[in-house]
Design an enzyme around this catalytic site. Structure first.
Site, PDB file in Angstrom:
ATOM      1  N   HIS A 107      18.196  -9.356 -66.868  1.00 16.70           N
ATOM      2  CA  HIS A 107      19.117 -10.146 -67.940  1.00 16.70           C
ATOM      3  C   HIS A 107      20.430  -9.794 -68.198  1.00 16.70           C
ATOM      4  O   HIS A 107      20.894  -9.598 -69.129  1.00 16.70           O
ATOM      5  CB  HIS A 107      18.222 -10.025 -69.252  1.00 16.70           C
ATOM      6  CG  HIS A 107      16.821 -10.816 -69.170  1.00 16.70           C
ATOM      7  ND1 HIS A 107      16.844 -12.128 -69.314  1.00 16.70           N
ATOM      8  CD2 HIS A 107      15.716 -10.325 -69.593  1.00 16.70           C
ATOM      9  CE1 HIS A 107      15.842 -12.611 -69.101  1.00 16.70           C
ATOM     10  NE2 HIS A 107      14.795 -11.467 -69.663  1.00 16.70           N
ATOM     11  N   ASP A 153      14.247  -5.165 -69.243  1.00 12.21           N
ATOM     12  CA  ASP A 153      12.974  -5.922 -69.027  1.00 12.21           C
ATOM     13  C   ASP A 153      13.231  -7.078 -68.015  1.00 12.21           C
ATOM     14  O   ASP A 153      14.012  -7.314 -67.659  1.00 12.21           O
ATOM     15  CB  ASP A 153      12.567  -6.738 -70.601  1.00 12.21           C
ATOM     16  CG  ASP A 153      13.567  -7.627 -70.918  1.00 12.21           C
ATOM     17  OD1 ASP A 153      14.910  -7.309 -70.731  1.00 12.21           O
ATOM     18  OD2 ASP A 153      13.310  -8.733 -71.469  1.00 12.21           O
ATOM     19  N   GLU A 154      12.000  -7.545 -67.638  1.00 10.81           N
ATOM     20  CA  GLU A 154      12.201  -8.529 -66.430  1.00 10.81           C
ATOM     21  C   GLU A 154      13.284  -8.651 -65.471  1.00 10.81           C
ATOM     22  O   GLU A 154      14.008  -9.523 -65.287  1.00 10.81           O
ATOM     23  CB  GLU A 154      12.179  -9.952 -67.338  1.00 10.81           C
ATOM     24  CG  GLU A 154      11.176  -9.942 -68.352  1.00 10.81           C
ATOM     25  CD  GLU A 154      11.277 -11.512 -69.116  1.00 10.81           C
ATOM     26  OE1 GLU A 154      12.328 -11.864 -69.346  1.00 10.81           O
ATOM     27  OE2 GLU A 154      10.098 -11.950 -69.535  1.00 10.81           O
ATOM     28  N   VAL A 155      13.051  -7.320 -64.626  1.00  8.06           N
ATOM     29  CA  VAL A 155      13.955  -7.080 -63.391  1.00  8.06           C
ATOM     30  C   VAL A 155      13.503  -7.897 -62.284  1.00  8.06           C
ATOM     31  O   VAL A 155      13.001  -7.392 -61.485  1.00  8.06           O
ATOM     32  CB  VAL A 155      14.278  -5.860 -63.155  1.00  8.06           C
ATOM     33  CG1 VAL A 155      15.405  -5.486 -62.487  1.00  8.06           C
ATOM     34  CG2 VAL A 155      14.294  -4.859 -64.670  1.00  8.06           C
TER      35      VAL A 155
END
Length: 478
Positions: free
Chosen positions: A97, A153-155
């Protein structure tokens, strides 16, 4: 910490309200109005996700949004938080992100995958320098921080960059190790520069990692995971097992993250309270099965965009009734008639709907005018325009696209729908002006424009066009 402890029925030390500033950032004047309400409802902390609203300096100046808060506004926000006994934890993304950084040409060479601006390349020394510079500037404006959330998060697409592909060819290397080594590097730098501040990370990139790999990485001594799940039916047993795994891997403390809005659809405009309440009631069950000495608190997330490039979801004032219900349920350890009455009283709502969208909404809380007008728009604008343009038999039968293009109109039929079209247009123009004024008090112009263009203009333009076409057709007849 003691003065920040919640009532006995809450298993959480800290109830953090998440302010997601990557969309519709509120003016400081509005934060001054809602911080006391947060405190009254049971919050005692804020998780502030600054994104591009922080007044970055020097080489980081390009990261600032056009309307980013100034350093003195940040100080004002922090003073307001202190005044209302809300402990502040900043959140700065340091891995995934990262669009707000990597979209800029100056930093695009630090992308993991050349085409995508979401994830940072963990192999470049400059990536770490960039992240550290961001953290240092944010810490410098905050006094007495105890925690700092480094995101992570959410790499997505990690391991798919050219340098990663090379690195992963070595047998002992894996994407998991790559992820952990970057998180560890960021946390280590932070701890050595700011030893009094503890890093927090989102836990999704840790969940699937084996106990052995996680333990060996040494991250457990450096950071506290924040386990997030926004589902109304989150699996309690599954979470208890995950917590046990983190405990075995050496994490002494952890956090939970729920959602009070912004987790039910990227373009969601109204908040379904019941959905979010169920999520919080599930987290209460998990908390009651968690070793008390491990649990630091819970962050009630209120996402304003799914990512830097997506549309706005529910505006903060629209989500306040949901936030109130969720905070009060946490503080009381359950949802009850007493909680419902308390929320109605605090927000000035005549009746609180939790199982359907609140249609007859009005209240006295800060921003309640936005809540009421947005509700009106969402319930009635498109349906009323569609009703006229697609289901009024005089419009569909005597003023179709064919007629409009050729400016043909039967003079008798015109009287059957012109008054309806004009009164509907006048009504919605008046609502739009009222909503614009309400939004302007709380948000910057770019938010106002974005929300109106997404939610109001499509229907209003359709209506305006039919009225204009009717005028042209009448003129052509005379």
């Amino acid at each position: 910490m003691e003065e920040n402890k919640m009532t006995v029925s809450s298993p959480f030390g800290l109830h953090l309200v998440h302010l997601d500033l990557k969309g519709a950032p509120p003016k400081v004047s509005y934060l001054a109005e809602i911080f006391p309400l947060f405190r009254t409802l049971g919050a005692n902390g804020l998780l502030i996700e600054y994104e591009d609203m922080f007044p970055y300096e020097g080489e980081l100046k390009p990261l600032r949004a056009e309307h980013a808060y100034s350093a003195s506004e940040i100080k004002e926000i922090l003073n307001l938080a202190k005044l209302h006994k809300l402990e502040v934890i900043p959140l700065v993304q340091t891995f995934g992100h990262m669009e707000f950084v990597l979209k800029h040409q100056e930093f695009s060479h630090l992308r993991e995958v050349e085409m995508f601006p979401n994830a940072l390349n963990p192999h470049k020394e400059e990536s770490l320098m960039l992240v550290n510079a961001m953290i240092d500037q944010v810490v410098a404006l905050h006094d007495g921080l105890r925690w700092f959330h480094i995101g992570s998060d959410e790499v997505y697409y990690l391991g798919e960059g050219e340098e990663s592909k090379q690195w992963l060819q070595k047998e002992e290397n894996s994407t998991e190790k790559l992820c952990l080594s970057h998180m560890k590097a960021v946390a280590s730098c932070m701890v050595s520069s700011h030893p009094e501040v503890k890093p927090i990370v989102w836990d999704d990139m840790l969940r699937g990692v084996s106990e052995e790999t996680l333990t060996e990485s040494g991250v457990a001594q450096l950071m506290e995971p924040m386990i997030w799940d926004y589902a109304p039916d989150l699996d309690e047993d599954d979470k208890v097992l995950l917590i046990e795994k983190y405990r075995k891997c050496g994490f002494p403390k952890l956090w939970f993250a729920s959602a009070f809005k912004g987790a039910t659809g990227a373009n969601q405009s109204l908040t379904l309270i019941g959905h979010h309440l169920k999520n919080h009631l599930q987290w209460l069950k998990v908390a009651n099965s968690t070793p008390a000495d491990m649990l630091q608190g819970i962050a009630l997330t209120g996402w304003q965009r799914y990512d830097h490039f997506s549309v706005l979801c529910e505006l903060l004032p629209v989500g306040i009734p949901s936030l109130a219900v969720c905070l009060q349920a946490l503080q009381n350890g359950a949802y009850s008639e007493k909680v419902k009455e308390n929320v109605e009283k605090q927000l000035g709502l005549s009746s609180l709907e939790i199982d359907t969208f609140m249609s007859e909404s009005s209240g006295t809380f800060p921003g309640s005018d936005i809540f009421t007008l947005v509700t009106q728009v969402c319930f009635y604008l498109k349906p009323s325009v569609d009703e006229l343009l697609e289901r009024n038999r005089y419009v569909t039968g005597w003023f179709s696209p064919y007629h409009r293009k050729r400016r043909i109109v039967h003079p008798i039929m015109m009287h059957h729908f012109q008054p309806d079209a004009l009164s509907l247009l006048a009504k919605w123009n008046a609502v739009m002006q009222e909503l614009q004024a309400a939004l302007e008090r709380v948000f910057y112009m770019c938010t106002l424009e974005e929300w109106m263009e997404e939610n109001v203009h499509p229907s209003l333009h359709k209506l305006q066009e039919v009225v204009d076409d009717l005028d042209k057709a009448i003129q052509a007849q005379s």
